[in-house]
Design an enzyme around this catalytic site. Structure first.
Site, mmCIF file in Angstrom:
data_model
loop_
_atom_site.group_PDB
_atom_site.id
_atom_site.type_symbol
_atom_site.label_atom_id
_atom_site.label_comp_id
_atom_site.label_asym_id
_atom_site.label_seq_id
_atom_site.Cartn_x
_atom_site.Cartn_y
_atom_site.Cartn_z
ATOM 1 N N HIS A 10 0.826 -1.211 0.000
ATOM 2 C CA HIS A 10 0.000 0.000 0.000
ATOM 3 C C HIS A 10 0.858 1.257 0.000
ATOM 4 O O HIS A 10 0.359 2.341 -0.278
ATOM 5 C CB HIS A 10 -0.930 0.008 1.219
ATOM 6 N N SER A 11 2.131 1.110 0.311
ATOM 7 C CA SER A 11 3.060 2.238 0.346
ATOM 8 C C SER A 11 4.151 2.066 -0.705
ATOM 9 O O SER A 11 4.827 1.029 -0.740
ATOM 10 C CB SER A 11 3.711 2.314 1.735
#
Length: 131
Positions: A10-11
């Site tokens: 997600h990052s």
């Protein structure tokens, strides 16, 4: 030829950091592609970015995808609907911690091992005790 590795977080920073660590443990020609974050740089997962990463990681030997959270699996499933059928057949998602799995997979893939072996090695990282 070597199994390619795609890191879905997600990052973007997490994906790049894990890629950087995994590259240290693998041969320089090993394909490890980071597919983290949204197109606008925000937190999330982007199916189009994952699709492009899977396509870039494949040299015909297949691709192992590592994911950080369950919703990353959903985005990967969408990405797999976008890649062609022949490639889809040789993509596997490992059920393993993303960092430990990526490093184990990178070492195994660098040996030229087949996809099933790379998956098994990545998933074996679930049992690695730290203490």
């Amino acid at each position: 030829s070597m199994v390619g590795i795609v890191i879905v977080s997600h990052s973007a920073k997490v994906a790049e950091g894990i890629k950087e660590m995994a590259m240290q443990m693998s041969r320089p020609e090993q394909k490890i592609i980071a597919a983290g974050g949204m197109e606008d740089g925000g937190i999330g997962t982007d199916a189009m970015k994952i699709q492009a990463a899977i396509e870039a990681a494949d040299d015909g030997s297949g691709v192992l995808v590592l994911v950080d959270l369950g919703s990353a699996v959903l985005s990967t499933d969408v990405a797999l609907e976008l890649v062609d059928e022949e490639l889809k057949e040789r993509v596997k998602v490992a059920d393993t911690p993303i960092l430990e799995g990526a490093i184990s997979a990178a070492v195994e893939a660098s040996l030229g091992s087949p996809l099933d072996t790379v998956v098994a090695t990545a998933e074996g990282a679930r049992k690695l005790q730290k203490l």
